[in-house]
Design an enzyme around this catalytic site. Structure first.
Site, PDB file in Angstrom:
ATOM      1  N   LYS A 284      -0.731  -1.528  -4.551  1.00  0.00           N
ATOM      2  CA  LYS A 284      -1.708  -0.446  -4.671  1.00  0.00           C
ATOM      3  C   LYS A 284      -0.928   0.861  -4.647  1.00  0.00           C
ATOM      4  CE  LYS A 284      -5.652   1.533  -2.079  1.00  0.00           C
ATOM      5  NZ  LYS A 284      -5.114   2.884  -1.751  1.00  0.00           N
TER       6      LYS A 284
ATOM      7  N   TYR B 232       0.853  -1.187   0.000  1.00  0.00           N
ATOM      8  CA  TYR B 232       0.000   0.000   0.000  1.00  0.00           C
ATOM      9  C   TYR B 232       0.890   1.239   0.000  1.00  0.00           C
ATOM     10  CZ  TYR B 232      -3.921   3.012   1.549  1.00  0.00           C
ATOM     11  OH  TYR B 232      -4.886   3.979   1.670  1.00  0.00           O
TER      12      TYR B 232
END
Length: 298
Positions: free
Chosen positions: A164, A136
């Site tokens: 991501k 992330y």
């Protein structure tokens, strides 16, 4: 093995009261909307889910509520970020026990972190947490900036299954997506967030859209994703352009504050953001509602 991270990953808010107690009924209403739309995954306890403001018990409760409500119909991607590595490992284990399919790990920091510290953090959580991990990259909140090289190193760790990343500005989408996909192993999924920039990243080869708007308007966002997957760039761009007023609101007031106002307007929940975050002023909320009503979102 978890399902591949691809398509639309919809991120709802976590409805709770002023004391941080999760509203289970409201949570289920938000989730059922996503399941009915057939999103590809649901992202719990991301930044939109205000994971950093919830106690470990409430984090676990969110996953338990979701796992029961979703009942395996959609994979659950769950935020497990924490300042300390041992706490992130505990969050990963608790999320897995509660029904999570994949963990979403951000290198949350107070003291600025080095690349090697972040790499070791991911290695420890991937090795001991019991959950497959999505990298992330969210520098706006973590104050850590990943390089493609570091993402490539972490992507090769056992148990790390996707990334991501913030979507590049549209003019830089092709180069930005190419730089990331060249850094990671072949077929490693690289998806993007930052709703207003994601369409071009998808058209440039991005695997997934990790979407704030998708948490409230999954059918609208799915239409963009499916157009991009079909290679229909004109349709994807036209649908994205129609959402320009929403993207303007997100950039002006933050997507988090906007979706809190809209969840209330849609009758899905009456949650307020956790303090010290304040609800938007009534006149701003009225502007948000009138703008979105004109867009006919679903």
């Amino acid at each position: 093995m978890p399902q591949p991270i691809s398509g639309l990953s919809a991120f709802p808010i976590t409805p709770s009261d002023a004391d941080g107690r999760v509203d289970a009924a409201a949570m289920c209403r938000l989730l059922e909307r996503l399941v009915d739309a057939r999103v590809d995954s649901i992202g719990l306890l991301g930044s939109t889910g205000t994971y950093a403001y919830l106690s470990p018990d409430e984090r676990r409760r969110v996953v338990e509520i979701a796992a029961e409500a979703v009942a395996g119909r959609v994979p659950l991607l769950v935020g497990i970020g924490a300042l300390r590595t041992d706490d992130a490992i505990r969050h990963a284990r608790a999320a897995r026990a509660a029904g999570a399919d994949v963990g979403l790990l951000a290198p949350v920091s107070y003291t600025p972190l080095t690349d090697d510290e972040v790499y070791r953090h991911f290695a420890a959580v991937a090795g001991e947490g019991g959950l497959p991990l999505v990298i992330y990259d969210n520098p706006a909140t973590t104050h850590f900036q990943f390089s493609p090289t570091l993402i490539g190193r972490i992507a090769r760790l056992p148990g790390v299954v996707a990334a991501k990343c913030p979507a590049p500005e549209p003019a830089a989408a092709e180069a930005g997506v190419a730089g990331l996909t060249e850094a990671v192993p072949a077929e490693f999924p690289v998806g993007f967030s930052g709703d207003w920039n994601v369409t071009e990243a998808l058209l440039a080869g991005g695997t997934a859209w990790f979407s704030v708007a998708g948490g409230l308007f999954p059918k609208t966002c799915l239409a963009i994703v499916r157009a991009a997957e079909a290679g229909d760039a004109a349709q994807a761009r036209a649908l994205n352009e129609a959402l320009a007023p929403l993207w303007t609101l997100f950039k002006a007031h933050s997507s988090l504050r906007v979706v809190y106002a809209l969840a209330d307007h849609l009758g899905l929940c009456r949650a307020e953001p956790p303090r010290p975050i304040l609800p938007l002023p009534p006149e701003v909320q009225a502007d948000i509602v009138s703008t979105v009503e004109r867009l006919n979102l679903a």
